[in-house]
Design a protein around this motif. Structure first.
Motif, PDB file in Angstrom:
ATOM      1  N   UNK A  30      26.870  39.021-109.750  1.00  0.00           N
ATOM      2  CA  UNK A  30      27.531  40.283-110.086  1.00  0.00           C
ATOM      3  C   UNK A  30      28.186  40.263-111.463  1.00  0.00           C
ATOM      4  N   UNK A  31      28.130  39.129-112.152  1.00  0.00           N
ATOM      5  CA  UNK A  31      28.833  38.977-113.415  1.00  0.00           C
ATOM      6  C   UNK A  31      28.005  39.552-114.552  1.00  0.00           C
ATOM      7  N   UNK A  32      28.266  40.801-114.889  1.00  0.00           N
ATOM      8  CA  UNK A  32      27.538  41.454-115.980  1.00  0.00           C
ATOM      9  C   UNK A  32      28.371  42.636-116.478  1.00  0.00           C
ATOM     10  N   UNK A  33      27.913  43.237-117.592  1.00  0.00           N
ATOM     11  CA  UNK A  33      28.586  44.410-118.117  1.00  0.00           C
ATOM     12  C   UNK A  33      29.337  44.120-119.408  1.00  0.00           C
ATOM     13  N   UNK A  34      30.130  45.097-119.853  1.00  0.00           N
ATOM     14  CA  UNK A  34      30.895  45.013-121.096  1.00  0.00           C
ATOM     15  C   UNK A  34      32.383  44.974-120.767  1.00  0.00           C
ATOM     16  N   UNK A  35      33.110  44.056-121.405  1.00  0.00           N
ATOM     17  CA  UNK A  35      34.557  43.952-121.249  1.00  0.00           C
ATOM     18  C   UNK A  35      35.216  44.199-122.602  1.00  0.00           C
ATOM     19  N   UNK A  36      36.230  45.061-122.615  1.00  0.00           N
ATOM     20  CA  UNK A  36      36.938  45.385-123.854  1.00  0.00           C
ATOM     21  C   UNK A  36      38.314  44.714-123.818  1.00  0.00           C
ATOM     22  N   UNK A  37      38.514  43.776-124.735  1.00  0.00           N
ATOM     23  CA  UNK A  37      39.711  42.941-124.739  1.00  0.00           C
ATOM     24  C   UNK A  37      40.565  43.283-125.956  1.00  0.00           C
ATOM     25  N   UNK A  38      41.867  43.453-125.748  1.00  0.00           N
ATOM     26  CA  UNK A  38      42.789  43.703-126.841  1.00  0.00           C
ATOM     27  C   UNK A  38      43.718  42.520-127.047  1.00  0.00           C
ATOM     28  N   UNK A  39      43.797  42.040-128.297  1.00  0.00           N
ATOM     29  CA  UNK A  39      44.615  40.867-128.614  1.00  0.00           C
ATOM     30  C   UNK A  39      45.408  41.083-129.893  1.00  0.00           C
ATOM     31  N   UNK A  40      46.633  40.546-129.969  1.00  0.00           N
ATOM     32  CA  UNK A  40      47.285  40.437-131.272  1.00  0.00           C
ATOM     33  C   UNK A  40      46.493  39.468-132.141  1.00  0.00           C
ATOM     34  N   UNK A  41      46.596  39.594-133.446  1.00  0.00           N
ATOM     35  CA  UNK A  41      45.738  38.794-134.323  1.00  0.00           C
ATOM     36  C   UNK A  41      45.962  37.299-134.164  1.00  0.00           C
ATOM     37  N   UNK A  42      47.214  36.857-133.927  1.00  0.00           N
ATOM     38  CA  UNK A  42      47.432  35.418-133.817  1.00  0.00           C
ATOM     39  C   UNK A  42      46.786  34.849-132.564  1.00  0.00           C
ATOM     40  N   UNK A  43      46.754  35.610-131.466  1.00  0.00           N
ATOM     41  CA  UNK A  43      46.104  35.118-130.260  1.00  0.00           C
ATOM     42  C   UNK A  43      44.586  35.151-130.380  1.00  0.00           C
ATOM     43  N   UNK A  44      44.074  36.019-131.225  1.00  0.00           N
ATOM     44  CA  UNK A  44      42.623  36.098-131.398  1.00  0.00           C
ATOM     45  C   UNK A  44      42.077  34.836-132.037  1.00  0.00           C
ATOM     46  N   UNK A  45      42.904  34.123-132.804  1.00  0.00           N
ATOM     47  CA  UNK A  45      42.412  32.918-133.483  1.00  0.00           C
ATOM     48  C   UNK A  45      43.003  31.651-132.891  1.00  0.00           C
ATOM     49  N   UNK A  46      43.860  31.771-131.879  1.00  0.00           N
ATOM     50  CA  UNK A  46      44.495  30.592-131.294  1.00  0.00           C
ATOM     51  C   UNK A  46      43.818  30.211-129.985  1.00  0.00           C
ATOM     52  N   UNK A  47      44.605  29.834-128.984  1.00  0.00           N
ATOM     53  CA  UNK A  47      44.023  29.217-127.792  1.00  0.00           C
ATOM     54  C   UNK A  47      43.168  30.168-126.978  1.00  0.00           C
ATOM     55  N   UNK A  48      43.421  31.487-127.010  1.00  0.00           N
ATOM     56  CA  UNK A  48      42.604  32.392-126.214  1.00  0.00           C
ATOM     57  C   UNK A  48      41.168  32.443-126.716  1.00  0.00           C
ATOM     58  N   UNK A  49      40.975  32.149-128.002  1.00  0.00           N
ATOM     59  CA  UNK A  49      39.624  32.166-128.545  1.00  0.00           C
ATOM     60  C   UNK A  49      38.735  31.172-127.803  1.00  0.00           C
ATOM     61  N   UNK A  50      39.279  30.008-127.481  1.00  0.00           N
ATOM     62  CA  UNK A  50      38.511  29.002-126.747  1.00  0.00           C
ATOM     63  C   UNK A  50      38.163  29.499-125.350  1.00  0.00           C
ATOM     64  N   UNK A  51      39.100  30.165-124.699  1.00  0.00           N
ATOM     65  CA  UNK A  51      38.843  30.701-123.363  1.00  0.00           C
ATOM     66  C   UNK A  51      37.737  31.739-123.392  1.00  0.00           C
ATOM     67  N   UNK A  52      37.785  32.632-124.371  1.00  0.00           N
ATOM     68  CA  UNK A  52      36.772  33.682-124.473  1.00  0.00           C
ATOM     69  C   UNK A  52      35.398  33.088-124.773  1.00  0.00           C
ATOM     70  N   UNK A  53      35.352  32.097-125.648  1.00  0.00           N
ATOM     71  CA  UNK A  53      34.075  31.461-125.989  1.00  0.00           C
ATOM     72  C   UNK A  53      33.472  30.772-124.775  1.00  0.00           C
ATOM     73  N   UNK A  54      34.293  30.045-124.029  1.00  0.00           N
ATOM     74  CA  UNK A  54      33.809  29.371-122.820  1.00  0.00           C
ATOM     75  C   UNK A  54      33.314  30.382-121.799  1.00  0.00           C
TER      76      UNK A  54
END
Length: 297
Positions: free
Chosen positions: A92-116
């Motif tokens: 069932x894992x499919x589709x588009x997800x729209x994520x909103x982040x402050x700029x510092x979180x976009x390049x910090x640890x959450x980036x690794x979570x999103x990539x994984x």
């Protein structure tokens, strides 16, 4: 031994939907139930916890203090239930997800979570939107975003899943020499940024002069401005870079007020992929170092 009361997840799911969507009819439309059926489920849940959970003011529905307390438990219980179900329904894992982040979180640890997450869920597409927290909250309210990480102007906010405290620190180039006789050269994000506000309030309280010498929306531009010795700014430890140093109170830089950060989403509107990403983000928050500490929502 006394028997414990079980709170069925279908009742908790209905309760969350009524609160987050703002009414029994809207919750029924999303959950595929009639308004009387939704009302019956809410009454059944109130019977189980032995207290009213909702109150109506005009056309608006609000949680009682007991309802507010239950909401935090309900969101976590339903999230864990859905995580267990998704383990057996990976297709069932499919589709588009729209994520909103402050700029510092976009390049910090959450980036690794999103990539994984993307590597493990090839049929899911992510759209990342970086902006000021106040704009991210608005986009979530208007359903333009599915999940956001944003600062919290108050301790209790709609759609909150997790909250934690972030301590900003003063950052400057290792080689930068600062004179007390001259205004502090500040680098900051655009007007409305919480880090910008905290820097100005701290320097004003210390009666130290300052001037904005760099303004930009992106974290990389701000980091480069600091590294090049153009300015000092407020960063998190996750966004400090080699070649930077932390400015101390004895140098005339008072401690900055901490920030309360939250992970927000509308549970009834999230797809299975979205609920899985929320679980991954929660796990990421709980595994990072002391700079990010989950606290009760």
């Amino acid at each position: 031994m006394a028997l414990l009361t079980n709170l069925p997840t279908d009742l908790l799911r209905t309760f969350i939907a009524v609160v987050e969507l703002g009414g029994h009819s809207k919750a029924g439309a999303v959950l595929g139930r009639s308004q009387p059926a939704i009302s019956l489920q809410i009454r059944r849940l109130e019977e189980l916890v032995r207290t009213p959970l909702l109150m109506q003011e005009g056309r608006a529905i609000h949680t009682t203090p007991a309802g507010e307390a239950l909401l935090s438990y309900a969101r976590e219980m339903v999230r864990i239930n859905d995580e267990a179900v998704r383990y057996f329904h990976r297709s069932d894992m499919q589709g588009v997800l729209r994520i909103g982040l402050p700029t510092d979180y976009a390049v910090a640890f959450l980036q690794n979570t999103l990539t994984t997450f993307l590597r493990q869920n090839a049929d899911v597409e992510l759209e990342i939107h970086c902006d000021l927290s106040r704009e991210l909250h608005q986009h979530l309210r208007s359903d333009d975003l599915d999940i956001i990480v944003a600062t919290m102007p108050s301790a209790r906010m709609p759609y909150l899943s997790r909250a934690w405290v972030e301590q900003p620190i003063w950052a400057a180039a290792e080689s930068l020499k600062l004179s007390h006789a001259r205004p502090v050269p500040l680098g900051a994000h655009l007007e409305g940024c919480d880090y910008r506000t905290r820097m100005i309030e701290a320097l004003d309280a210390a009666e130290r002069r300052w001037r904005i010498v760099y303004t930009g929306p992106g974290i990389s531009g701000l980091q480069n401005a600091v590294l090049n010795g153009l300015c000092v700014t407020a960063l998190t430890r996750a966004t400090m870079m080699p070649g930077m140093r932390e400015l101390q109170q004895e140098e005339g830089f008072p401690k900055l007020e901490p920030l309360r950060i939250g992970l927000f989403y509308k549970h009834p509107r999230l797809s299975p992929a979205g609920l899985q990403l929320v679980s991954d983000l929660v796990a990421g928050l709980e595994s990072v170092g002391s700079g990010v500490r989950p606290v009760p929502g």
